[in-house]
Design a protein around this motif. Structure first.
Motif, short mmCIF file in Angstrom:
data_model
loop_
_atom_site.label_atom_id
_atom_site.label_comp_id
_atom_site.label_asym_id
_atom_site.label_seq_id
_atom_site.Cartn_x
_atom_site.Cartn_y
_atom_site.Cartn_z
N LEU A 153 0.84 -1.20 0.00
CA LEU A 153 0.00 0.00 0.00
C LEU A 153 0.87 1.25 0.00
CD1 LEU A 153 -2.72 1.41 0.04
CD2 LEU A 153 -2.78 1.07 2.53
N GLY A 154 1.99 1.20 0.71
CA GLY A 154 2.92 2.32 0.72
C GLY A 154 3.40 2.67 -0.68
N LYS A 155 3.66 1.66 -1.50
CA LYS A 155 4.10 1.89 -2.88
C LYS A 155 3.00 2.58 -3.67
CE LYS A 155 5.81 -0.45 -6.97
NZ LYS A 155 5.89 -1.69 -7.70
N THR A 156 1.77 2.15 -3.50
CA THR A 156 0.63 2.77 -4.19
C THR A 156 0.49 4.24 -3.80
OG1 THR A 156 -0.54 0.65 -4.29
CG2 THR A 156 -1.88 2.64 -4.52
N ILE A 157 0.58 4.50 -2.51
CA ILE A 157 0.43 5.88 -2.02
C ILE A 157 1.61 6.74 -2.48
CG2 ILE A 157 0.32 7.32 0.05
CD1 ILE A 157 -1.20 4.96 1.38
N LYS A 158 2.80 6.17 -2.47
CA LYS A 158 3.98 6.92 -2.94
C LYS A 158 3.81 7.33 -4.41
CE LYS A 158 8.99 6.71 -3.23
NZ LYS A 158 10.20 5.94 -2.93
N GLU A 159 3.28 6.43 -5.24
CA GLU A 159 3.06 6.74 -6.65
C GLU A 159 2.01 7.85 -6.80
OE1 GLU A 159 2.07 2.94 -8.34
OE2 GLU A 159 4.16 2.23 -8.22
N ALA A 160 0.94 7.78 -5.99
CA ALA A 160 -0.09 8.83 -6.05
C ALA A 160 0.49 10.17 -5.58
CB ALA A 160 -1.29 8.43 -5.19
N CYS A 161 1.34 10.14 -4.56
CA CYS A 161 1.99 11.37 -4.08
C CYS A 161 2.84 12.00 -5.18
CB CYS A 161 2.87 11.08 -2.86
SG CYS A 161 1.94 10.80 -1.35
N ALA A 162 3.53 11.17 -5.94
CA ALA A 162 4.38 11.67 -7.03
C ALA A 162 3.53 12.37 -8.09
CB ALA A 162 5.19 10.52 -7.65
N GLN A 163 2.35 11.81 -8.38
CA GLN A 163 1.45 12.43 -9.36
C GLN A 163 0.99 13.81 -8.92
OE1 GLN A 163 -1.74 9.59 -9.74
NE2 GLN A 163 -0.76 8.53 -11.44
N PHE A 164 0.81 14.00 -7.61
CA PHE A 164 0.31 15.26 -7.08
C PHE A 164 1.42 16.17 -6.57
CE2 PHE A 164 -3.50 12.78 -7.24
CZ PHE A 164 -4.49 13.71 -7.49
N ASN A 165 2.66 15.74 -6.74
CA ASN A 165 3.82 16.50 -6.28
C ASN A 165 3.78 16.70 -4.76
OD1 ASN A 165 6.30 17.66 -6.80
ND2 ASN A 165 5.42 19.71 -7.07
N PHE A 166 3.33 15.67 -4.03
CA PHE A 166 3.32 15.69 -2.56
C PHE A 166 4.58 15.00 -2.08
CE2 PHE A 166 -1.64 15.32 -2.09
CZ PHE A 166 -1.78 16.58 -2.65
N GLY A 167 5.11 15.46 -0.94
CA GLY A 167 6.21 14.76 -0.32
C GLY A 167 5.71 13.44 0.27
N PHE A 168 6.60 12.49 0.45
CA PHE A 168 6.20 11.19 0.98
C PHE A 168 7.27 10.65 1.91
CE2 PHE A 168 6.23 6.52 0.78
CZ PHE A 168 4.92 6.24 1.15
N SER A 169 6.87 10.22 3.10
CA SER A 169 7.75 9.52 4.05
C SER A 169 7.00 8.31 4.56
CB SER A 169 8.10 10.43 5.24
OG SER A 169 8.90 11.50 4.81
N LYS A 170 7.75 7.26 4.88
CA LYS A 170 7.07 6.04 5.32
C LYS A 170 7.81 5.38 6.47
CE LYS A 170 9.49 2.98 2.22
NZ LYS A 170 9.43 1.83 1.37
N GLU A 171 7.05 4.60 7.21
CA GLU A 171 7.59 3.72 8.24
C GLU A 171 6.93 2.38 7.99
OE1 GLU A 171 6.70 3.02 12.85
OE2 GLU A 171 7.52 4.99 12.42
N ASN A 172 7.70 1.38 7.64
CA ASN A 172 7.13 0.06 7.36
C ASN A 172 6.93 -0.73 8.65
OD1 ASN A 172 7.03 0.38 4.61
ND2 ASN A 172 9.03 -0.52 4.27
N LEU A 173 5.94 -1.58 8.59
CA LEU A 173 5.65 -2.45 9.74
C LEU A 173 6.68 -3.55 9.81
CD1 LEU A 173 1.81 -2.74 9.38
CD2 LEU A 173 3.07 -1.34 10.98
#
Length: 173
Positions: A153-173
């Motif tokens: 899901l993190g990968k999906t959200i990261k791709e959507a963030c890139a489309q909207f030019n949003f920054g993205f940070s993650k912490e995996n479980l």
């Protein structure tokens, strides 16, 4: 995320101002020295109702405090978006009756039957393009997405963030 939300809310409340004569209160601009945030959109996705239970008391408190502090055109500083993936969407024949009942009860009681919050829980998964477009269109400034959860899901959200030019940070479980 619970401690982050609580910390953000406490910092925001420090910006509350009072009239010395009448004790009227309002929220002014939060000083940048306190916090650089203009708004928080908290998106929580769970499989079923039980998964919401452990964290719901804090969310209820935040929601109620924002409602109590609401004056005139005050906009919720922390906006919640809840999704339950095990619930069938209205487009799924199995879920039509359930979703209609949940919507009717939410309209009538102004309370979500799944979480008990005023924020309505949506069935299924978020449409990230729609969610991110709404956030972008609010024009609150630079957007940064913080994600904690499954890597797929993190990968999906990261791709959507890139489309909207949003920054993205993650912490995996």
């Amino acid at each position: 995320m619970a401690s982050i939300l609580q910390s953000v809310w406490y910092k925001y409340k420090k910006a509350k101002q009072f009239c010395p004569r009448c004790q009227h209160s309002w929220y002014g601009q939060v000083p940048e020295s306190l916090m650089k945030l203009n708004k928080v959109d908290f998106i929580w996705i769970n499989r079923d109702q039980r998964c919401f239970e452990w964290f719901i008391s804090l969310l209820t408190k935040l929601e109620m405090e924002q409602i109590e502090d609401q004056k005139g055109s005050f906009e919720h500083f922390i906006q919640m978006h809840m999704y339950m993936t095990a619930a069938a969407k209205k487009t799924d024949m199995k879920g039509i009756g359930l979703q209609m009942a949940l919507e009717l009860m939410h309209k009538k009681d102004k309370k979500d039957l799944i979480t008990g919050l005023k924020t309505k829980t949506e069935a299924g998964r978020p449409d990230w393009n729609k969610v991110f477009a709404e956030i972008r269109d609010e024009n609150k400034g630079k957007v940064k997405v913080f994600y904690c959860g499954a890597p797929a899901l993190g990968k999906t959200i990261k791709e959507a963030c890139a489309q909207f030019n949003f920054g993205f940070s993650k912490e995996n479980l």
